[in-house]
Design an enzyme around this catalytic site. Structure first.
Site, PDB file in Angstrom:
ATOM      1  N   ASP A  96       0.858  -1.186   0.000  1.00  0.00           N
ATOM      2  CA  ASP A  96       0.000   0.000   0.000  1.00  0.00           C
ATOM      3  C   ASP A  96       0.891   1.231   0.000  1.00  0.00           C
ATOM      4  O   ASP A  96       1.213   1.769  -1.048  1.00  0.00           O
ATOM      5  CB  ASP A  96      -0.944  -0.059   1.196  1.00  0.00           C
ATOM      6  CG  ASP A  96      -1.945   1.088   1.197  1.00  0.00           C
ATOM      7  OD1 ASP A  96      -2.119   1.728   0.149  1.00  0.00           O
ATOM      8  OD2 ASP A  96      -2.552   1.356   2.246  1.00  0.00           O
ATOM      9  N   THR A 100       5.968  -1.098   5.005  1.00  0.00           N
ATOM     10  CA  THR A 100       6.291  -2.396   5.602  1.00  0.00           C
ATOM     11  C   THR A 100       7.490  -3.019   4.890  1.00  0.00           C
ATOM     12  O   THR A 100       8.462  -3.428   5.543  1.00  0.00           O
ATOM     13  CB  THR A 100       5.079  -3.357   5.506  1.00  0.00           C
ATOM     14  OG1 THR A 100       3.955  -2.720   6.087  1.00  0.00           O
ATOM     15  CG2 THR A 100       5.358  -4.669   6.225  1.00  0.00           C
TER      16      THR A 100
HETATM   17  P1  5GP Z   1       2.036  -0.684   3.626  1.00  0.00           P
HETATM   18  O1  5GP Z   1       3.062  -0.807   4.699  1.00  0.00           O
HETATM   19  O2  5GP Z   1       2.521  -1.080   2.244  1.00  0.00           O
HETATM   20  O3  5GP Z   1       1.332   0.638   3.637  1.00  0.00           O
HETATM   21  O4  5GP Z   1       0.791  -1.560   4.002  1.00  0.00           O
HETATM   22  C1  5GP Z   1       0.751  -2.886   4.098  1.00  0.00           C
HETATM   23  C2  5GP Z   1      -0.274  -3.258   5.128  1.00  0.00           C
HETATM   24  O5  5GP Z   1      -1.429  -2.410   5.137  1.00  0.00           O
HETATM   25  C3  5GP Z   1      -0.776  -4.623   4.797  1.00  0.00           C
HETATM   26  O6  5GP Z   1       0.037  -5.633   5.369  1.00  0.00           O
HETATM   27  C4  5GP Z   1      -2.190  -4.600   5.319  1.00  0.00           C
HETATM   28  O7  5GP Z   1      -2.202  -5.028   6.660  1.00  0.00           O
HETATM   29  C5  5GP Z   1      -2.628  -3.146   5.265  1.00  0.00           C
HETATM   30  N1  5GP Z   1      -3.497  -2.858   4.113  1.00  0.00           N
HETATM   31  C6  5GP Z   1      -3.304  -1.914   3.168  1.00  0.00           C
HETATM   32  N2  5GP Z   1      -4.299  -1.906   2.281  1.00  0.00           N
HETATM   33  C7  5GP Z   1      -5.169  -2.865   2.642  1.00  0.00           C
HETATM   34  C8  5GP Z   1      -6.421  -3.341   2.102  1.00  0.00           C
HETATM   35  O8  5GP Z   1      -6.959  -2.895   1.080  1.00  0.00           O
HETATM   36  N3  5GP Z   1      -7.007  -4.368   2.772  1.00  0.00           N
HETATM   37  C9  5GP Z   1      -6.472  -4.917   3.889  1.00  0.00           C
HETATM   38  N4  5GP Z   1      -7.131  -5.924   4.453  1.00  0.00           N
HETATM   39  N5  5GP Z   1      -5.296  -4.495   4.438  1.00  0.00           N
HETATM   40  C10 5GP Z   1      -4.648  -3.472   3.816  1.00  0.00           C
END
Ligand code: 5GP
Ligand code: MG
Length: 168
Positions: A96, A100
């Site tokens: 997203d 992470t």
């Molecule tokens: P990042 O660190 O790339 O922003 O986000 C990753 C984390 O955000 C994922 O492991 C997940 O837990 C959460 N996340 C982001 N978008 C979504 C989504 O559309 N649905 C769900 N269930 N989790 C999301």
């Protein structure tokens, strides 16, 4: 709930990614680190389609937004393997903001990994994640909606759905 990617479509895409990963790591020892809990589903399917000997470990990580609205990532468990001298492939279910994966890439390199690459089954907000880096292998680029299934949860529910859907 609207199904975006069916079980069959996901399986076909996982095989394509696994074939690319197999070609990429041919002749190089590969260690796959699966990011729990969400990455476990894609990770388990992916590693069984990679036609190479490999090591598997997992790590717990979660990104959250604190009350000052800056994204943080907490690493919740330690690896069993040492990353020193290994070629690492990080596997997560979704990218997203990219925080992470960026944080874990930093962590793994700090442990002495030779190389770090990443694979996710869906990438959501390509524009937003640009600053933190994209994944090396992406299954699908999804619209900017809240997704569940195939590892994606809403409060730990829905992870076991065999497809990826938009939760309304
Ligand atoms: P990042 O660190 O790339 O922003 O986000 C990753 C984390 O955000 C994922 O492991 C997940 O837990 C959460 N996340 C982001 N978008 C979504 C989504 O559309 N649905 C769900 N269930 N989790 C999301
Ligand atoms: Mg999650």
């Amino acid at each position: 709930m609207k199904i975006l990617y069916s079980q069959e479509k996901i399986a076909a895409r996982v095989r394509e990614i696994a074939a690319e990963v197999t070609r990429f790591y041919e002749g190089k020892p590969l260690t796959v680190i699966i990011i729990a809990s969400g990455g476990v589903f894609f990770g388990a399917d992916l590693i069984r389609e990679i036609k190479l000997p490999l090591w598997v470990d997992s790590i717990g990580a979660a990104s959250y937004i604190d009350d000052r609205s800056c994204g943080r990532v907490s690493v919740r468990s330690k690896l069993k393997l040492s990353c020193a001298g290994r070629h690492i492939l990080l596997v997560d279910e979704i990218l997203d903001t990219g925080l992470t994966l960026a944080e874990l890439r930093h962590y793994v390199l700090g442990q002495g990994a030779l190389s770090v690459r990443s694979a996710v089954i869906v990438a959501k907000d390509i524009a937003r994640s640009q600053a933190n880096g994209l994944a090396d292998w992406t299954g699908f680029v999804a619209p900017n909606r809240f997704l569940v299934g195939y590892g994606l949860d809403f409060r730990e529910e829905y992870r076991n759905l065999p497809y990826i859907a938009i939760l309304d």
